[in-house]
Design an enzyme around this catalytic site. Sequence first.
Site: not given
Length: 321
Positions: A35, A37, A40, A42, A60, A163
């Site tokens: 995935g 973000g 970044v 992962v 990450k 978050d």
Amino acid sequence: MEAFKSQNSLAHREKSDGGAVSVTIPASPFMQKLGYGTGVNVYLMKRSPRGLSHSPWAVKKINSKCNRSQQSIYQQRLNEEAKILKNLQHPNIVGYRAFTEANDGSMCLAMEYGGEKSLNDLIEERSAERLGPFPAATIFKVALSMARGLRYLHNDKKLLHGDIKSSNVVVKGDFEAIKICDVGVSLPLDENMTVSDPEVYYIGTEPWKPKEALQDDGVITDKADIFPFGLTLWEMMTLSVPHLNLDNNPDDEDESFDEDCFDEEAYYAALGTRPALNMEELDSSYQHMIDLFSVCTSEDPKKRPSAACIVEALEASLPQE
């Protein structure tokens, strides 16, 4: 083959109290992308040296496509996340594994991985398959696990996650384990459960932000995590992103977000408020979760329960063994 592996991997070294430990992180193209973000990516790092079987890690890394200025910002966040995560140990918080330095000076944060998907991924999959809301019992399990993780952060570590949202919750298998992740924008709480350090500020993610985080003079407390916690339960009941589908007709065959029809003014007016629920899809088994969602998304933070109160209430509802 060994030469090829060596050429296409980066040797990193974890700095710890026990001395330097060699950790080899494959180059990004040789790992499965799990995935991404803000700034970044992962990756899944499988660890089986010399035929030994070790549990895999989630790694990450800063997105190489970011410009130098962006990389500096995201690197600082990754540094802070590693520092915070290393001091956390709870069954509902993703565990720290290593903070490693590449030959080029960039850093990678390695975390525990147990075959998880993000809750957001599961929501999107369920939406695509038109399966309707998650079962009430599943939402209850997520609520209790998240609340336990937040209670630990707030009460034991005096930290605001900062978050909370479905993409920052990871789920193992059929909801066998639920953990909060991504503590990179956490904020310190004082003895009054308030963010009082003038040098820090709430970042969050816009659709999940509470009203006080949208105000210049808003006071940020532990309750700033409770509002998006409530919205995460809403996500599981609606399979939607808060406030983004304000004008969509629920009878439309295509329920995807339509940017051309997006009412920006209505969206910004709705931020920090409680989104509506389609009660036609929710039977009486959902009432407990609907009530919890409602109280957690009060615009007045003082009317929201603490994480500890949520845990107490949910644990009282568990079947007696």
